[in-house]
Scaffold this motif. Structure first.
Motif, short mmCIF file in Angstrom:
data_model
loop_
_atom_site.label_atom_id
_atom_site.label_comp_id
_atom_site.label_asym_id
_atom_site.label_seq_id
_atom_site.Cartn_x
_atom_site.Cartn_y
_atom_site.Cartn_z
N UNK A 52 3.37 -0.03 -8.53
CA UNK A 52 3.03 -1.89 -7.42
C UNK A 52 3.58 -2.09 -8.89
N UNK A 53 4.07 -3.27 -7.42
CA UNK A 53 5.09 -4.05 -8.63
C UNK A 53 3.36 -5.35 -9.93
N UNK A 54 3.91 -5.67 -10.37
CA UNK A 54 3.11 -5.80 -11.51
C UNK A 54 3.01 -7.72 -10.84
N UNK A 55 4.09 -8.53 -10.38
CA UNK A 55 4.10 -10.09 -10.12
C UNK A 55 3.91 -10.20 -8.49
N UNK A 56 3.37 -9.22 -7.63
CA UNK A 56 2.42 -8.65 -6.20
C UNK A 56 1.86 -8.46 -6.63
N UNK A 57 1.08 -8.96 -5.15
CA UNK A 57 0.17 -7.56 -4.72
C UNK A 57 0.58 -6.21 -4.29
N UNK A 58 0.33 -5.11 -4.57
CA UNK A 58 1.04 -3.78 -3.80
C UNK A 58 0.62 -2.86 -3.11
N UNK A 60 -1.17 -0.64 -4.62
CA UNK A 60 -1.88 -0.53 -6.17
C UNK A 60 -3.61 -1.00 -5.07
N UNK A 61 -3.37 -2.34 -4.85
CA UNK A 61 -4.18 -3.17 -4.15
C UNK A 61 -4.46 -2.25 -2.72
N UNK A 62 -3.64 -2.43 -2.76
CA UNK A 62 -4.19 -1.78 -1.08
C UNK A 62 -5.02 -0.53 -1.17
#
Lengths: 87, 522
Positions: A52-58, A60-62
């Motif tokens: 999952x990117x660190x510079x945008x929600x992806x 992992x957040x979902x």
């Protein structure tokens, strides 16, 4: 009064107590164990094996929000089980 | 917000805690009232006290600071097993069974399960293991609450520790568990307002949605591990530690024993869960959004992010509620832990004295024990001992070696013997200390000692049970416990059950779609 049912008697803090022997139920316990293996380890594994990117929600957040807010359904299932099968 | 406004807010909280205890002290007329609110607890009492017993200063202070530095998801991940399966274990699998048998304390369960005799070694072992597990966690709460007071009032932390302890002693002395439960109801009102308001107000305060989430993206702290530098095995270890801390948490088991109706366990746990998860996700996302106000690296001490935001970002009312909520969370968690530790110690007198002390004497013993426990905790919290930094890990390791496996396995398996439980309970504190000291000093038991203490605790209990024999009386009591605990009894399905089920799931769904939409992943 003895209605023919088997009882277990033991000395306790409040005197001699008997409890009726009956069919024991482990539905909460088995369900909790299965869900623990599937949900908790599945959740951690899903996070471990996805990027999952660190510079945008992806993803992992979902997955995290799905796991935590979705867990209300798990509690609902336990509640319904208690109401249907007794505790 | 000025510090004086925050100060007045905190003074109001502290005074309110004492007033609550004064108001409810008239409800205490028996030992059962003092220990378990006379077993008159309704489901909403339980929901509030469970949430307040779980939410701690960490949630408001360290959790927010960690979310600001590491990202919002690592902070949320710390709850992977504690808030979810930890609660299921502690309330539905353990607490419900103990409540069903009508026990007032955890020691009563052990005594009854292992033969019903007043075995001095076992009863002292339970007292030690209960104190060992809750003491270290209690330390963090007292110190956490005192740090908030010290920051706001800019006074010596020792004075603040003394204030925290004094308020707790007065409240517990007057009303025991009634003071805990009613204070928790009030604390939940604060939690509810914070849960609803914190994220939207923080976003507005830093300049709107675009600014807020761009700052999080610019800081590069999204994803599961964020900027923590930890890999997922650390979070697995943490998940296991907190499964033991919460799953075998004596103060949460004790809270289950206050319930009037057994089905309230399910109602209360479900309602508390949704409150805590919305509060936590809201706070941690707000912590990450604070990168828009405090750029990455600009604040060295993570615990100061919340006080700084209260002073310079949030409006006065929210700052007061968050700082007050943090202190109230520390206070409420600590009071229920003090009660639990005290009950474990008082049970030694109750069961081991030749003549059973009267209820009045036991209430007096509980008050005095709570006072002594708080003084000892305060003395340790006043030092800068290395133990403060590892207190929560220590609590988890000790719990996973003693209380957690003995409590859980002896509920299910009749084969657990008194000797085995006794050995594991006595050994849990020294082995736990050994593991944590070696982990801290030499890096042994890495990445997290619970990965080792779990198999030692459960494996040791099973192996010792197979190697030792139970007496006839012990077997009879074990059989009786299983029959009483596991043979189900019907409960009535009422309209209020349907309302709670539907409304909680609906709130969870709304919260899920709101948070995912705000963040932008759906």
């Amino acid at each position: 009064m003895n209605d023919g049912k088997k009882t277990i008697t033991a000395e306790t803090e409040t005197g001699t107590e008997s409890v009726p022997a009956g069919k024991k139920s482990y539905h909460f316990d088995i369900l909790a164990l299965i869900l623990w293996f599937v949900l908790m380890w599945g959740f951690l594994a899903a996070l471990s094996f996805t990027d999952s990117p660190k510079d945008a929600p992806g993803i992992h957040e979902l997955l995290s929000y799905l796991y935590f807010f979705g867990f209300a359904l798990v509690y609902a299932v336990f509640y319904i089980l208690a109401l249907k099968k007794g505790v | 917000m000025t510090m004086s406004a925050a100060g007045w807010g905190l003074i109001c909280f502290l005074v309110f805690f004492i007033v609550v205890a004064f108001v409810v002290k008239g409800k205490v007329s028996s030992l059962a009232d003092f220990w378990i609110v006379g077993r008159k607890g309704k489901w909403y009492f339980f929901a509030c006290t469970l949430a307040a017993g779980y939410v701690s200063t960490w949630t408001f202070i360290a959790g927010v600071g960690t979310a600001w530095s590491w990202g919002p998801t690592p902070s949320i991940l710390f709850y992977t097993s504690s808030l979810t399966f930890g609660w299921i274990i502690v309330t539905m699998l353990i607490g419900l069974r103990l409540r069903k048998l009508g026990y007032m304390t955890i020691t009563e369960f052990y005594k009854d399960r292992f033969g019903g005799e007043n075995d001095s070694s076992l009863i002292c072992a339970i007292g030690l293991a209960l104190a060992g597990t809750t003491f270290f966690y209690l330390l963090i709460q007292i110190k956490g609450g005192a740090i908030i007071l010290a920051t706001v009032f800019n006074i010596n932390i020792h004075v603040c520790i003394a204030v925290m302890i004094l308020v707790q002693v007065i409240a517990l002395w007057m009303a025991g568990m009634w003071a805990v439960v009613v204070t928790d109801m009030f604390t939940n009102v604060v939690f509810f307002i914070v849960a609803i308001c914190v994220l939207p107000v923080t976003i507005l305060s830093v300049g709107g949605m675009d600014v807020a989430f761009q700052a999080v993206s610019d800081a590069g702290i999204w994803s599961a591990t964020g900027n923590s530098g930890m890999d997922m095995t650390y979070f697995v270890g943490y998940a296991l530690a907190w499964l033991a801390i919460i799953g075998g948490s004596p103060h949460l088991v004790n809270l289950t024993l206050i319930l009037e109706e057994r089905k309230s366990v399910f109602k209360g746990t479900m309602a508390a869960f949704i409150m805590v998860v919305i509060l936590s996700v809201g706070l941690f996302l707000s912590g990450a959004v604070l990168n828009a106000a405090f750029p990455p690296g600009s604040v060295k001490v993570l615990d100061s992010i919340t006080p700084l935001a209260a002073v310079s970002v949030w409006p006065v009312w929210l700052g007061i509620l968050i700082l007050g909520g943090a202190m109230a969370a520390a206070y409420t968690t600590a009071t229920s832990q003090v009660m639990t530790t005290s009950l474990g110690i008082v049970d030694m007198f109750r069961f081991l004295k030749k003549e059973r002390p009267s209820d009045k004497t036991l209430i007096r013993y509980t008050r005095i024990t709570a006072l002594i426990v708080l003084i000892v905790v305060g003395m340790v919290a006043s030092t800068d001992l290395w133990i403060m930094a590892i207190a929560s890990s220590l609590a988890g390791v000790i719990s996973s070696l003693g209380i957690f496996p003995t409590l859980l396995v002896s509920i299910y398996w009749k084969g657990v013997t008194k000797k085995a439980a006794n050995i594991m309970l006595w050994a849990s504190v020294p082995i736990g200390l050994f593991m944590i000291i070696c982990n801290t000093a030499f890096g042994w038991f890495a990445p997290f000692p619970t990965i080792y203490s779990f198999p030692v605790g459960f494996g040791g209990l099973v192996a010792l049970s197979l190697l030792t024999k139970a007496g006839e009386n012990e077997k009879l009591h074990a059989t009786r416990f299983k029959e009483a605990a596991f043979v189900p009894e019907k409960i009535v399905f009422e309209t209020s059950d349907k309302v709670i089920l539907v409304s909680t799931v609906t709130v969870a769904a709304i919260a899920f779609f709101t948070f995912t939409n705000v963040v932008g992943v759906l």
